[in-house]
Design a protein around this motif. Structure first.
Motif, PDB file in Angstrom:
ATOM      1  N   HIS A  22       0.850  -1.194   0.000  1.00 34.53           N
ATOM      2  CA  HIS A  22       0.000   0.000   0.000  1.00 34.53           C
ATOM      3  C   HIS A  22       0.884   1.241   0.000  1.00 34.53           C
ATOM      4  CE1 HIS A  22      -3.958   1.925   1.583  1.00 34.53           C
ATOM      5  NE2 HIS A  22      -3.321   2.715   0.747  1.00 34.53           N
ATOM      6  N   HIS A  24       1.458   5.142  -2.374  1.00 33.11           N
ATOM      7  CA  HIS A  24       0.972   6.023  -3.447  1.00 33.11           C
ATOM      8  C   HIS A  24       2.149   6.678  -4.170  1.00 33.11           C
ATOM      9  CE1 HIS A  24      -3.280   5.503  -2.392  1.00 33.11           C
ATOM     10  NE2 HIS A  24      -2.761   5.259  -1.195  1.00 33.11           N
ATOM     11  N   HIS A  59      -4.948   5.435  -5.991  1.00 29.24           N
ATOM     12  CA  HIS A  59      -6.393   5.532  -5.765  1.00 29.24           C
ATOM     13  C   HIS A  59      -7.167   5.380  -7.073  1.00 29.24           C
ATOM     14  CE1 HIS A  59      -6.455   6.827  -1.599  1.00 29.24           C
ATOM     15  NE2 HIS A  59      -5.518   7.717  -1.842  1.00 29.24           N
ATOM     16  N   GLU A  97      -5.846   0.886  -5.185  1.00 32.82           N
ATOM     17  CA  GLU A  97      -6.693   0.932  -3.989  1.00 32.82           C
ATOM     18  C   GLU A  97      -8.067   1.377  -4.482  1.00 32.82           C
ATOM     19  OE1 GLU A  97      -5.554   3.881  -1.056  1.00 32.82           O
ATOM     20  OE2 GLU A  97      -6.845   2.997   0.451  1.00 32.82           O
ATOM     21  N   HIS A 152      -6.921  -0.172   5.595  1.00 30.76           N
ATOM     22  CA  HIS A 152      -6.945   0.597   6.857  1.00 30.76           C
ATOM     23  C   HIS A 152      -8.291   0.688   7.588  1.00 30.76           C
ATOM     24  CE1 HIS A 152      -8.137   3.611   3.918  1.00 30.76           C
ATOM     25  NE2 HIS A 152      -6.917   3.706   3.440  1.00 30.76           N
ATOM     26  N   ASP A 208       1.055   3.003   3.243  1.00 34.64           N
ATOM     27  CA  ASP A 208       0.144   4.069   2.779  1.00 34.64           C
ATOM     28  C   ASP A 208       0.888   5.393   2.627  1.00 34.64           C
ATOM     29  OD1 ASP A 208      -2.164   5.128   1.786  1.00 34.64           O
ATOM     30  OD2 ASP A 208      -3.361   4.898   3.605  1.00 34.64           O
ATOM     31  N   HIS A 210       2.298   8.608   1.039  1.00 41.91           N
ATOM     32  CA  HIS A 210       1.946   9.518  -0.050  1.00 41.91           C
ATOM     33  C   HIS A 210       3.087  10.517  -0.331  1.00 41.91           C
ATOM     34  CE1 HIS A 210      -2.083   8.107   0.899  1.00 41.91           C
ATOM     35  NE2 HIS A 210      -2.613   8.805  -0.082  1.00 41.91           N
TER      36      HIS A 210
HETATM   37 FE   LIG Z   1      -4.036   4.566   0.418  1.00 36.65          FE
END
Ligand SMILES: [Fe+2]
Length: 243
Positions: A22, A24, A59, A97, A152, A208, A210
């Motif tokens: 996970h 981005h 995303h 995701e 999450h 996760d 970013h």
């Molecule tokens: Fe995410």
């Protein structure tokens, strides 16, 4: 001499998995990394923490990020070029995701879905409410041969423990964020993440990430005494995802 005040912290930040599922870092396609240079820097930093493989999760969300495989793959190709240029030895591929909305349903029908190895699908709710027919959607995906992984769950503030018990009890896999364990989002998310860990509901972990700020937070957490206490319990399925 025995030192009572010796710091119980790690010198080096080491991730509890070799495969991040996970992240981005597909450049310029969502609210994550804006360009290939930033993405490559993040990949390099994750590599220094022991990550050998990243399956990125851009995303796919109605209205905001209506990403199609063509768009995502051409952005990923830019990142591959930058990674190669810098000689970074981390393998980067992508899944997505998926927000469970109408855009997802239309993409699903059109065959525009990229699952993880083993047919896992990373899916998410919105942060305001659960999708109204979540259990039916998850059931339908399973019937079609996919293994949905809820991203999450500890971040959905409308969830309570009974909901976690129910969803995990019917076979929904959970992916918890390292940033939640680190307390990055706040104490409530951290508490939820620790509850899921205590119950044995953490099937996968993910960063996760970013941006660089997220990498900073995870790096500091991995060196902390707080992390050292739970590290032995972080046994997850990330590295078993084989093509
Ligand atoms: Fe995410």
């Amino acid at each position: 001499m025995f030192n009572l005040f010796k710091k119980n912290t790690a010198e080096k930040a080491v991730m509890p998995f070799n495969t991040d599922i996970h992240c981005h870092i597909v450049p310029g396609v969502d609210d994550g990394s804006p360009d290939a240079v930033t993405s490559a820097e993040i990949v390099e930093r994750l590599g220094a923490m022991g990550v050998r493989r990243i399956i990125a999760s851009p995303h796919v969300t109605q209205d905001t990020f209506e990403n199609t495989p063509e768009v995502l793959d051409s952005a990923l190709a830019e990142l591959h070029t930058e990674i190669e240029k810098r000689g970074i030895e981390v393998e980067v591929s992508r899944s997505c995701e998926y927000r469970l909305d109408e855009f997802f349903q239309s993409q699903f029908k059109a065959g525009n879905i990229t699952p993880y190895p083993g047919n896992y699908l990373l899916v998410e709710n919105s942060f305001f409410s659960e999708v109204w027919n979540l259990e039916t959607v998850l059931f339908d995906l399973k019937v079609k041969g996919y293994k949905p992984v809820l991203a999450h769950p500890e971040r959905y503030m409308y969830y309570d423990r009974a909901r976690y018990d129910k969803l995990h009890g019917v076979g929904t896999l959970f992916q918890v964020n390292m940033l939640s364990l680190a307390g990055f989002y706040g104490p409530a998310q951290k508490k939820n993440a620790l509850y899921l860990l205590e119950k044995g509901y953490v099937d996968f972990l993910g960063t996760d990430i970013h941006n660089h700020r997220h990498v900073d937070a995870i790096e500091a957490y991995l060196k902390s005494r707080d992390y050292a206490k739970i590290a032995p319990r972080l046994t997850v399925g990330n590295d078993s995802l084989i093509r």
